[in-house]
Design an enzyme around this catalytic site. Structure first.
Site, PDB file in Angstrom:
ATOM      1  N   GLU A   1       0.560  -1.097  -0.380  1.00  0.00           N
ATOM      2  CA  GLU A   1      -0.137   0.151   0.423  1.00  0.00           C
ATOM      3  C   GLU A   1       1.220   1.190   0.440  1.00  0.00           C
ATOM      4  O   GLU A   1       1.797   1.255   0.252  1.00  0.00           O
ATOM      5  CB  GLU A   1      -1.255  -0.396   1.273  1.00  0.00           C
ATOM      6  CG  GLU A   1      -2.037   1.125   1.274  1.00  0.00           C
ATOM      7  CD  GLU A   1      -2.301   1.628   0.332  1.00  0.00           C
ATOM      8  OE1 GLU A   1      -2.064   1.830  -0.574  1.00  0.00           O
ATOM      9  OE2 GLU A   1      -3.580   1.492   1.082  1.00  0.00           O
ATOM     10  N   ASP A   2       0.011   2.234  -0.639  1.00  0.00           N
ATOM     11  CA  ASP A   2       1.148   3.920  -1.009  1.00  0.00           C
ATOM     12  C   ASP A   2       1.377   4.473   0.628  1.00  0.00           C
ATOM     13  O   ASP A   2       2.084   4.528   1.275  1.00  0.00           O
ATOM     14  CB  ASP A   2       0.678   4.448  -1.974  1.00  0.00           C
ATOM     15  CG  ASP A   2      -0.455   4.995  -1.660  1.00  0.00           C
ATOM     16  OD1 ASP A   2      -1.540   4.017  -1.051  1.00  0.00           O
ATOM     17  OD2 ASP A   2      -1.199   5.471  -2.452  1.00  0.00           O
TER      18      ASP A   2
ATOM     19  N   ASP B   1      -3.912   5.733   6.415  1.00  0.00           N
ATOM     20  CA  ASP B   1      -4.400   6.851   6.684  1.00  0.00           C
ATOM     21  C   ASP B   1      -5.619   6.730   8.066  1.00  0.00           C
ATOM     22  O   ASP B   1      -5.709   6.135   9.163  1.00  0.00           O
ATOM     23  CB  ASP B   1      -5.222   7.890   5.643  1.00  0.00           C
ATOM     24  CG  ASP B   1      -5.701   9.073   5.571  1.00  0.00           C
ATOM     25  OD1 ASP B   1      -5.716   9.335   7.003  1.00  0.00           O
ATOM     26  OD2 ASP B   1      -5.907  10.127   4.422  1.00  0.00           O
TER      27      ASP B   1
ATOM     28  N   PHE C   1      -1.046  16.535   3.634  1.00  0.00           N
ATOM     29  CA  PHE C   1      -1.358  16.161   2.061  1.00  0.00           C
ATOM     30  C   PHE C   1      -0.855  15.857   1.569  1.00  0.00           C
ATOM     31  O   PHE C   1       0.879  17.006   1.413  1.00  0.00           O
ATOM     32  CB  PHE C   1      -2.779  17.264   1.444  1.00  0.00           C
ATOM     33  CG  PHE C   1      -3.693  16.195   0.243  1.00  0.00           C
ATOM     34  CD1 PHE C   1      -4.291  15.144   0.429  1.00  0.00           C
ATOM     35  CD2 PHE C   1      -3.398  16.508  -0.382  1.00  0.00           C
ATOM     36  CE1 PHE C   1      -5.217  14.326  -1.041  1.00  0.00           C
ATOM     37  CE2 PHE C   1      -3.397  15.946  -1.774  1.00  0.00           C
ATOM     38  CZ  PHE C   1      -4.409  15.128  -1.993  1.00  0.00           C
TER      39      PHE C   1
ATOM     40  N   ARG D   1       1.439  12.542  -9.332  1.00  0.00           N
ATOM     41  CA  ARG D   1       2.061  10.726  -8.683  1.00  0.00           C
ATOM     42  C   ARG D   1       3.687  10.547 -10.017  1.00  0.00           C
ATOM     43  O   ARG D   1       4.308   9.881  -9.493  1.00  0.00           O
ATOM     44  CB  ARG D   1       1.536  10.229 -10.536  1.00  0.00           C
ATOM     45  CG  ARG D   1       0.219   9.846  -9.850  1.00  0.00           C
ATOM     46  CD  ARG D   1      -0.848   8.056 -10.173  1.00  0.00           C
ATOM     47  NE  ARG D   1      -2.031   8.738 -10.384  1.00  0.00           N
ATOM     48  CZ  ARG D   1      -2.494   7.783  -9.133  1.00  0.00           C
ATOM     49  NH1 ARG D   1      -1.551   7.238  -7.759  1.00  0.00           N
ATOM     50  NH2 ARG D   1      -4.232   8.304  -9.131  1.00  0.00           N
TER      51      ARG D   1
END
Length: 185
Positions: free
Chosen positions: A101-102, A105, A154, A167
């Site tokens: 997973e990136d 959160d 963010f 990206r």
């Protein structure tokens, strides 16, 4: 909808990311040393750069597959409604699996994904997240391995987007809205 002007401050450099991935790959190789073939599952789209770099560092037999899931869409906040847009092509029953997973959160996405994948009866399943934002956690979830713990900012870059932009940045950066900065002065 007009997008607010912003700039990006470097949070984690490309060099720092590369060094951390080397360390993580060494740990993963040790954990899965008895595995004939490791199934590495990337969560699209944000993890694609991370998974590419990670599997190149894994000196072992790997198979790569992807799930496309989303709880964000183009928004900056999670909808908490996890949708699966693309399922795995292969079967994971009885196999050793690593989910990539990136960013973790709220924890909703990974909790849903792990519930789905465990229902398919892998022999062993572990998780790795490039980034972890524990201050935002709404459900209990902790990745087996984490690249970096970050504050509540963010972020974009290294595969992570803001409304499908940024990206391609080689680093992790925090989005700073221009009107937020002028309010501080």
């Amino acid at each position: 909808m007009t997008q607010r002007p912003y700039h990006i401050d470097v949070m984690i450099s490309a060099k720092t990311i590369a060094a951390r991935i080397e360390d993580l790959a060494l740990t993963i190789r040790k954990e899965y040393c008895d595995t004939e073939k490791l199934v590495v599952i990337g969560l699209l789209r944000g993890s694609f750069v991370f998974i590419a770099d990670l599997v190149r560092e894994l000196d072992m037999n790997v198979e790569v597959d992807f799930l496309e899931v989303s709880s964000y869409g183009d928004a900056m906040e999670s909808s908490r409604n996890v949708k699966i847009f693309k399922d795995l092509r292969g079967d994971i029953e009885g196999r050793d699996v690593l989910v990539v997973e990136d960013i973790v959160d709220t924890g909703h996405t990974m909790t849903s994904v792990m519930e789905l994948l465990r229902s398919r009866h892998p022999r062993k399943i572990e998780t790795i997240a490039l980034l972890d934002k524990p201050v935002r956690r709404e459900v209990e979830f902790k990745a087996t391995w984490t690249g970096f713990e970050i504050p509540d900012a963010f972020v974009v870059g290294y595969g992570i987007d803001f409304a499908q932009a940024n990206r391609n940045l080689p680093f992790i950066g925090s989005v700073v809205f221009e009107d937020d900065e002028s309010a501080k002065v």
